[in-house]
Structures are given as structure tokens and as C-alpha cells.
Design a protein around this motif. Structure first.
Motif, mmCIF file in Angstrom:
data_model
loop_
_atom_site.group_PDB
_atom_site.id
_atom_site.type_symbol
_atom_site.label_atom_id
_atom_site.label_comp_id
_atom_site.label_asym_id
_atom_site.label_seq_id
_atom_site.Cartn_x
_atom_site.Cartn_y
_atom_site.Cartn_z
ATOM 1 N N PHE D 14 15.631 23.391 63.023
ATOM 2 C CA PHE D 14 16.282 23.859 64.454
ATOM 3 C C PHE D 14 15.242 24.664 65.422
ATOM 4 C CE2 PHE D 14 19.249 26.764 66.550
ATOM 5 C CZ PHE D 14 19.655 26.144 67.352
ATOM 6 N N GLY D 17 12.840 22.193 66.805
ATOM 7 C CA GLY D 17 13.276 21.187 67.619
ATOM 8 C C GLY D 17 13.554 22.100 69.096
ATOM 9 N N ILE D 18 13.649 23.415 68.829
ATOM 10 C CA ILE D 18 13.825 24.420 70.199
ATOM 11 C C ILE D 18 12.339 24.158 71.068
ATOM 12 C CG2 ILE D 18 14.150 26.721 71.189
ATOM 13 C CD1 ILE D 18 16.103 26.975 69.001
ATOM 14 N N PHE D 20 10.006 22.305 70.956
ATOM 15 C CA PHE D 20 9.775 20.812 71.595
ATOM 16 C C PHE D 20 10.543 20.828 72.769
ATOM 17 C CE2 PHE D 20 7.525 18.703 67.896
ATOM 18 C CZ PHE D 20 6.692 17.983 68.793
#
Lengths: 124, 124, 124, 124
Positions: D14, D17-18, D20
Motif C-alpha cells: 500500500f 502504491g502511494i 507511485f
């Protein structure tokens, strides 16, 4: 250390994180006031729901906090930043669903995973 | 060369430019599709109208061009960029009104001043 | 009211405004700390100098203000916003040069025209 | 379906992802040319490394693709978008390390998890 490929749930969480980073950094800085809060909420939700695996996004601009901030400054609008909006988001990736939210944790806008829902027979 | 302070009309044009740069670079990159075009148009207009001296903003997402672009690519959405929206904007600064627009000029999204309206007795 | 096309100086001021809006809203929200201030200053200046009619850009991240802000909060970085950087910019448009700056005016990051330099024999 | 709290590895993914989403949507739209590519690479990497749990970021602007794009258009710069840069990033969260990358997958800039490295005795 053991090195593995990502599980379905890990991929789902990665996708959830991408949406949060996108949402925050695309729209942070947008000129916002209580009068323009509503259309901004709708546009953010609709924009992010375009992204892959994004089932639902809900954005709430905190007009109470906006009004407090505007009362203390000279301009009649401010820039969108984390303290001015809450988000909930649901991601669905290959049968795994991730519930997430962003709310203020003290002075920091904390993005977090609320729950991971996986098919019962698929431990990944 | 002669150096002067800015006239009222020059200030008005400077303000108009600020709004255009803001509008473009705040929202360029937003995930957009024909289905989300309408809420994005509203949010952009309302956001920029918060800024000082900005009387009116009209944003038209070119869904025809979006559909053409989406037909040629793998994803079902794209990122907002200049070819996908037209803008007209009216700025009012100390009695001087500036009409502006952004439309494609060949392959470049050209921001331009359409007209400067000044009070008759004020040559600045 | 009299309606006219824009003069060369008005076009130059419009171009100056575009660069300021671009600069601010492209980079506002960037994660920044005293350690990353220097590369961000360089990248902002180089990026904006790509734009048409932009002769020179100078960006100074106010690390003194960053340090004060970080001392008062939980995270070790913050998001770039107007109070954390000063800008000077020089625009050249068809022989007219516009000097501009952004600095804090009380609590508001004020973008302003410092001087307009026009060729002596060209009153436009 | 079974509902669980996130594992350490899921939290790490998670967080990856943040970073990116942040990286892409903060900097997409930045005016870029071969001459300004180098300072932009440095600023993006340094900015994102400020974020929590981000161990290392490497950004490579594809100047070859920039040059091809500029040869086909009128302006001498373009806006940063996914086809013009590759990224690798390493996230570390509570002992779990995630290796990630962004490269073009056909016409889509694909962000993906390359590997998840977990402590041997900690199955979460």
C-alpha cells in the motif's frame, strides 16, 4: 529474508495506494472555498473512479475546517490540502476487495487500509 | 528601453495569465473519460473562479476528441491535456476587463487574449 | 468602455502570468524538506524556462521557514506551498521585457509585476 | 469472503502504491525538454524519498523518446507523461521490503511490484 512475487491481496493493496497518491497529489493545491467544495468532491470521485480496479470513491470536503481557516486569513479561498477533506475508497482486484480511508491523524493526513476481504478458499 | 510600472490593463493581463497557468497545471494529468467530463468541467470552473479578479470561467471538455483518443489506446480513460478541453475566461481588474481563451492552435494549446476593455477616459 | 486588441506589453504581462500560475500549481504539494530543497529549486527553474518567452527564473526555497514549520509538526517533511519559496522571473516578448516576483504579502503569496521595459520608440 | 486486517507485506505494498501515485500525479504535466531532464530526475527522486518508508527512488527521463516526440511537434518542449520516464523504487515497512517499477507496457505506463522481501520467520 525470503523473496516472493506479490499475492493477490498485496497487489490489491498496491493498487489502493496508487489511487490515494493520485487523488492527493492531483488535487492538492486546488483553489477551494465552501462555495466550490461540492463540485470539487464530485470531480475528484469521478476522476479517480476512472482508474483500474477502483470500485468506489467518496470525498467529503470539510467545509467546517475551511471556514475556520478562512476566518483566520486574508484571502477568501485557500488551497486544498489533507486537512480539508476526508476520503473513503474501495478497490477490487481479482476477487480481493480493499477498504481504505484518509482522515487526519493529529496534524497528518493518514491514508490507511481499513480491511482486506479475500475469497474464503484463496489464502493469497 | 524605458522602464515603467505596470498599467491597469497590463496588471489585468498578468492576472489573466496567472489563472490560465493555474487552471492548466492544476488539472492536467487528471484521469478523464467521457463519463467523468461533466463533473470535471464544473469543478475546474468553480475552482478558478475562487481566484482574485476572476469573473467567469467556462470549460468544455472535448468528449469527441476523448472518444477518438480512447478508441486508439488500451486503457478506458486518459489524462487531461490541452487537446481535450477548451476554456474561455473573463478577468476584471480595477475597471479593466480582459477576455481570454484557450483552444488548440495546430498541436499546441494556445492561451490568448481576445480583447482588453478599458474605461473610455482611462488610457492606461 | 473601449475594446482593443492587446498591446505588446499586455501580451508580455499575460505571458508572465501564465508562467507564474504554471510554476505554482505544477509544484505546489511537492513533498519538500531542507535536504531536498536544492534539487527542487533547480528543477522548477529549468522546467519553467522551457516555456515560450521565459528568459530567466530564479527559485529560492526558504529553508528557514521550512525548518520552523517542521519543528512544529509530526512529519519530517511538508508540502511545498507559497510561504516556502520566493521566485523572480524575467519574460521577454517581442522586445518587451517584464520583471516579476513572488514573495509573501502577509499570509498571501503575491505574484506581481516589478517593471515593464519597452523599446523607447514603441509606445505599445 | 473473509475480512482481515492488513498484513505487514500488504501495508508495505500500500505504501509503495502511494509513492507511485504521488510521483506520477505531482510531476505529470511538468514542462520538460532534453536540456531540463536531468534536474527533473533529481528533484523527483529527492522529493519522493521524503515520504515515509521510501528507501530509494531512481528516475530516468527517456530523452530518446523526448527527442522523437519533439521532432514531430511545433513546440520545443513537451509535458511530462508516463512514456517519458522510467522509475524504480524501494519501500521498507516494518522489516518488509518491496521492489517496484514503472515502465511502459505497450501504450500504458504500468506501475508494478517486482518483489516482496519478508523476514524468513515472519509469515505476515
Amino acid at each position: 529474508m525470503q523473496t516472493t512475487a506479490a499475492t493477490t491481496a498485496e497487489e490489491a493493496c498496491f493498487e489502493a495506494g496508487i489511487k490515494f497518491g493520485t487523488l492527493y497529489h492531483q488535487f492538492a493545491g486546488t483553489p477551494v472555498s465552501p462555495a466550490s467544495a461540492s463540485t470539487l468532491e464530485d470531480a475528484i470521485a469521478d476522476a479517480i473512479e476512472n482508474q483500474p480496479h477502483c470500485e468506489a470513491v467518496s470525498v467529503t470536503v470539510r467545509t467546517d475546517r475551511l471556514e475556520t481557516a478562512l476566518a483566520e486569513q486574508s484571502a477568501e479561498y485557500t488551497e486544498l490540502t489533507g486537512k480539508f477533506f476526508d476520503v473513503t475508497m474501495q478497490i477490487e482486484y481479482n476477487g480481493c476487495r480493499v477498504q481504505t480511508q484518509m482522515t487526519m491523524d493529529g496534524d497528518y493526513p493518514l491514508m490507511e487500509i481499513v480491511a482486506v476481504e479475500s475469497p474464503t478458499d484463496d489464502s493469497s
